[in-house]
Design a protein around this motif. Structure first.
Motif, PDB file in Angstrom:
ATOM      1  N   ARG A  79       0.846  -1.190   0.000  1.00 50.68           N
ATOM      2  CA  ARG A  79       0.000   0.000   0.000  1.00 50.68           C
ATOM      3  C   ARG A  79       0.882   1.239   0.000  1.00 50.68           C
ATOM      4  NH1 ARG A  79       0.565   2.317   4.807  1.00 50.68           N
ATOM      5  NH2 ARG A  79       0.514   1.113   6.736  1.00 50.68           N
ATOM      6  N   ALA A  80       0.261   2.368  -0.319  1.00 52.89           N
ATOM      7  CA  ALA A  80       0.984   3.637  -0.289  1.00 52.89           C
ATOM      8  C   ALA A  80       1.443   3.926   1.132  1.00 52.89           C
ATOM      9  CB  ALA A  80       0.088   4.763  -0.802  1.00 52.89           C
ATOM     10  N   ALA A  81       2.653   4.434   1.257  1.00 54.80           N
ATOM     11  CA  ALA A  81       3.197   4.791   2.568  1.00 54.80           C
ATOM     12  C   ALA A  81       2.553   6.082   3.049  1.00 54.80           C
ATOM     13  CB  ALA A  81       4.710   4.965   2.483  1.00 54.80           C
ATOM     14  N   GLY A  82       2.456   6.207   4.362  1.00 59.68           N
ATOM     15  CA  GLY A  82       1.925   7.414   4.974  1.00 59.68           C
ATOM     16  C   GLY A  82       2.799   7.848   6.138  1.00 59.68           C
ATOM     17  N   PRO A  83       2.553   9.026   6.672  1.00 57.97           N
ATOM     18  CA  PRO A  83       3.366   9.538   7.781  1.00 57.97           C
ATOM     19  C   PRO A  83       3.449   8.595   8.980  1.00 57.97           C
ATOM     20  CG  PRO A  83       1.978  11.280   6.897  1.00 57.97           C
ATOM     21  CD  PRO A  83       1.547  10.003   6.230  1.00 57.97           C
ATOM     22  N   ALA A  84       2.385   7.850   9.256  1.00 55.64           N
ATOM     23  CA  ALA A  84       2.392   6.933  10.403  1.00 55.64           C
ATOM     24  C   ALA A  84       3.357   5.769  10.199  1.00 55.64           C
ATOM     25  CB  ALA A  84       0.980   6.403  10.659  1.00 55.64           C
ATOM     26  N   ASP A  85       3.830   5.563   8.965  1.00 58.77           N
ATOM     27  CA  ASP A  85       4.737   4.455   8.651  1.00 58.77           C
ATOM     28  C   ASP A  85       6.208   4.808   8.828  1.00 58.77           C
ATOM     29  OD1 ASP A  85       2.501   2.949   7.829  1.00 58.77           O
ATOM     30  OD2 ASP A  85       2.637   3.809   5.806  1.00 58.77           O
ATOM     31  N   LEU A  86       6.504   6.061   9.053  1.00 57.78           N
ATOM     32  CA  LEU A  86       7.898   6.517   9.004  1.00 57.78           C
ATOM     33  C   LEU A  86       8.810   5.837  10.019  1.00 57.78           C
ATOM     34  CD1 LEU A  86       7.272  10.243   8.164  1.00 57.78           C
ATOM     35  CD2 LEU A  86       8.497   8.574   6.748  1.00 57.78           C
ATOM     36  N   GLU A  87       8.333   5.597  11.224  1.00 57.80           N
ATOM     37  CA  GLU A  87       9.177   4.941  12.232  1.00 57.80           C
ATOM     38  C   GLU A  87       9.590   3.549  11.745  1.00 57.80           C
ATOM     39  OE1 GLU A  87       8.861   3.188  16.750  1.00 57.80           O
ATOM     40  OE2 GLU A  87       7.636   4.937  16.243  1.00 57.80           O
ATOM     41  N   ALA A  88       8.645   2.788  11.216  1.00 54.66           N
ATOM     42  CA  ALA A  88       8.947   1.447  10.708  1.00 54.66           C
ATOM     43  C   ALA A  88       9.838   1.511   9.475  1.00 54.66           C
ATOM     44  CB  ALA A  88       7.652   0.703  10.394  1.00 54.66           C
ATOM     45  N   ILE A  89       9.615   2.493   8.610  1.00 58.94           N
ATOM     46  CA  ILE A  89      10.461   2.671   7.423  1.00 58.94           C
ATOM     47  C   ILE A  89      11.900   2.931   7.844  1.00 58.94           C
ATOM     48  CG2 ILE A  89      10.940   4.255   5.509  1.00 58.94           C
ATOM     49  CD1 ILE A  89       7.826   4.433   5.170  1.00 58.94           C
ATOM     50  N   GLY A  90      12.087   3.787   8.846  1.00 58.66           N
ATOM     51  CA  GLY A  90      13.437   4.064   9.356  1.00 58.66           C
ATOM     52  C   GLY A  90      14.104   2.813   9.895  1.00 58.66           C
ATOM     53  N   ARG A  91      13.339   1.993  10.602  1.00 55.73           N
ATOM     54  CA  ARG A  91      13.870   0.733  11.150  1.00 55.73           C
ATOM     55  C   ARG A  91      14.272  -0.219  10.031  1.00 55.73           C
ATOM     56  NH1 ARG A  91      11.447  -3.727  11.182  1.00 55.73           N
ATOM     57  NH2 ARG A  91       9.338  -2.848  11.045  1.00 55.73           N
ATOM     58  N   VAL A  92      13.401  -0.398   9.045  1.00 54.20           N
ATOM     59  CA  VAL A  92      13.701  -1.297   7.927  1.00 54.20           C
ATOM     60  C   VAL A  92      14.934  -0.806   7.179  1.00 54.20           C
ATOM     61  CG1 VAL A  92      12.873  -2.137   5.689  1.00 54.20           C
ATOM     62  CG2 VAL A  92      11.336  -2.123   7.671  1.00 54.20           C
ATOM     63  N   HIS A  93      15.024   0.498   6.959  1.00 54.05           N
ATOM     64  CA  HIS A  93      16.164   1.076   6.240  1.00 54.05           C
ATOM     65  C   HIS A  93      17.479   0.724   6.930  1.00 54.05           C
ATOM     66  CE1 HIS A  93      18.768   4.635   5.113  1.00 54.05           C
ATOM     67  NE2 HIS A  93      18.532   4.044   3.963  1.00 54.05           N
ATOM     68  N   GLU A 130      13.181  10.580   9.410  1.00 51.12           N
ATOM     69  CA  GLU A 130      13.038  12.006   9.103  1.00 51.12           C
ATOM     70  C   GLU A 130      13.435  12.296   7.665  1.00 51.12           C
ATOM     71  OE1 GLU A 130      11.540  15.514   9.525  1.00 51.12           O
ATOM     72  OE2 GLU A 130      11.394  13.970  11.070  1.00 51.12           O
ATOM     73  N   ARG A 131      14.477  11.653   7.176  1.00 56.00           N
ATOM     74  CA  ARG A 131      14.887  11.845   5.784  1.00 56.00           C
ATOM     75  C   ARG A 131      13.787  11.372   4.835  1.00 56.00           C
ATOM     76  NH1 ARG A 131      19.578   8.433   4.101  1.00 56.00           N
ATOM     77  NH2 ARG A 131      18.179   7.321   2.758  1.00 56.00           N
ATOM     78  N   PHE A 132      13.169  10.259   5.167  1.00 58.68           N
ATOM     79  CA  PHE A 132      12.095   9.755   4.319  1.00 58.68           C
ATOM     80  C   PHE A 132      10.820  10.582   4.450  1.00 58.68           C
ATOM     81  CE2 PHE A 132      14.749   5.840   4.426  1.00 58.68           C
ATOM     82  CZ  PHE A 132      15.029   5.833   3.072  1.00 58.68           C
ATOM     83  N   ARG A 133      10.647  11.307   5.534  1.00 63.26           N
ATOM     84  CA  ARG A 133       9.490  12.205   5.688  1.00 63.26           C
ATOM     85  C   ARG A 133       9.487  13.230   4.546  1.00 63.26           C
ATOM     86  NH1 ARG A 133       6.346  13.078   9.683  1.00 63.26           N
ATOM     87  NH2 ARG A 133       7.755  12.236  11.252  1.00 63.26           N
ATOM     88  N   ARG A 134      10.651  13.786   4.229  1.00 62.21           N
ATOM     89  CA  ARG A 134      10.741  14.774   3.143  1.00 62.21           C
ATOM     90  C   ARG A 134      10.373  14.129   1.802  1.00 62.21           C
ATOM     91  NH1 ARG A 134      15.138  15.971   6.334  1.00 62.21           N
ATOM     92  NH2 ARG A 134      16.614  14.912   4.972  1.00 62.21           N
ATOM     93  N   LYS A 194       5.907  14.296  -6.484  1.00 61.35           N
ATOM     94  CA  LYS A 194       6.475  13.660  -7.679  1.00 61.35           C
ATOM     95  C   LYS A 194       6.960  12.248  -7.405  1.00 61.35           C
ATOM     96  CE  LYS A 194       7.990  17.960  -9.785  1.00 61.35           C
ATOM     97  NZ  LYS A 194       9.130  18.739 -10.224  1.00 61.35           N
ATOM     98  N   GLN A 195       7.030  11.870  -6.129  1.00 63.44           N
ATOM     99  CA  GLN A 195       7.555  10.552  -5.771  1.00 63.44           C
ATOM    100  C   GLN A 195       6.434   9.592  -5.386  1.00 63.44           C
ATOM    101  OE1 GLN A 195      10.901  10.209  -3.177  1.00 63.44           O
ATOM    102  NE2 GLN A 195      11.677  12.216  -3.710  1.00 63.44           N
ATOM    103  N   ALA A 196       6.630   8.337  -5.742  1.00 61.91           N
ATOM    104  CA  ALA A 196       5.766   7.256  -5.280  1.00 61.91           C
ATOM    105  C   ALA A 196       6.492   6.565  -4.129  1.00 61.91           C
ATOM    106  CB  ALA A 196       5.510   6.270  -6.412  1.00 61.91           C
ATOM    107  N   PHE A 197       5.756   6.207  -3.099  1.00 57.29           N
ATOM    108  CA  PHE A 197       6.358   5.591  -1.920  1.00 57.29           C
ATOM    109  C   PHE A 197       5.407   4.498  -1.440  1.00 57.29           C
ATOM    110  CE2 PHE A 197       9.690   7.102   1.211  1.00 57.29           C
ATOM    111  CZ  PHE A 197       9.758   5.916   1.902  1.00 57.29           C
ATOM    112  N   TRP A 198       5.898   3.253  -1.438  1.00 50.46           N
ATOM    113  CA  TRP A 198       5.085   2.090  -1.104  1.00 50.46           C
ATOM    114  C   TRP A 198       5.701   1.317   0.051  1.00 50.46           C
ATOM    115  CZ3 TRP A 198       0.582   1.983  -3.605  1.00 50.46           C
ATOM    116  CH2 TRP A 198       0.504   2.690  -4.807  1.00 50.46           C
ATOM    117  N   VAL A 199       4.855   0.690   0.849  1.00 50.41           N
ATOM    118  CA  VAL A 199       5.314  -0.197   1.916  1.00 50.41           C
ATOM    119  C   VAL A 199       4.721  -1.583   1.705  1.00 50.41           C
ATOM    120  CG1 VAL A 199       5.763   1.563   3.669  1.00 50.41           C
ATOM    121  CG2 VAL A 199       3.469   0.575   3.482  1.00 50.41           C
ATOM    122  N   ALA A 200       5.471  -2.583   2.128  1.00 50.75           N
ATOM    123  CA  ALA A 200       5.006  -3.976   2.119  1.00 50.75           C
ATOM    124  C   ALA A 200       4.744  -4.371   3.565  1.00 50.75           C
ATOM    125  CB  ALA A 200       6.067  -4.885   1.514  1.00 50.75           C
TER     126      ALA A 200
END
Length: 176
Positions: A7-21, A48-52, A58-64
């Protein structure tokens, strides 16, 4: 792969995105990227970097997700590689080490490719560290090696390679 969704990523996903990164970098780039850099990586800083990026229209951002847990993510948009011809670029593709090899990366790339096609992009590029064994993933998807560049980390110039797909529909089909 039970209950896997993209699904499309949202602001609530950022903590998990940072962890996965951070997990993915430490796993994939151990012995490639200076350990001083890998040890300093912080999931909150990555988030925080991914928040921007997430706020860039112009960017697509998806999470699994596996159930409710984010286990991977991908982003892409207009090509930023001035020296390499392509309309679109895959900016990020990371999957938790414990979830790799289950088709998640393919599904994320397919989702990006579908979006690129909808936006009228014809070709796609991606950059990977030359010494990263996971870069073969792009070769299996039909990516053609089109050049090299370098990326500096902690004063060390790391060789990178650029893959390109001249047909975004071909990438989408191969990623299915």
């Amino acid at each position: 792969m039970d209950m896997m969704t993209i699904r499309a990523a949202g602001p609530a996903d950022l903590e998990a995105i940072g962890r996965v990164h951070v997990e993915a970098w430490r796993h994939a780039y151990h012995g490639i990227v200076p350990s001083s850099f890998l040890h300093r990586m912080d999931p909150a800083v990555s988030a925080e970097r991914f928040r921007r990026r997430l706020s860039d229209p112009k960017q697509a951002f998806w999470v699994a997700l596996a159930g409710e847990e984010i286990v991977g993510f991908a982003s892409g948009g207009p090509n930023r590689l001035a020296d390499f011809e392509a309309d679109a670029e895959i900016y990020t593709l990371y999957v938790c080490p414990s979830w790799q090899g289950r088709g998640i990366g393919r599904r994320l790339v397919c989702q990006l490719a579908e979006g690129f096609a909808e936006q009228g992009y014809q070709s796609v590029a991606v950059v990977a560290f030359r010494d990263n064994p996971w870069r073969r993933f792009y070769e299996r998807l039909g990516g053609m090696l089109v050049g090299e560049k370098t990326f500096e980390v902690d004063g060390v110039a790391l060789p990178e390679i650029v893959y390109r797909w001249s047909d975004v529909e071909e990438l989408r089909e191969r990623a299915k």
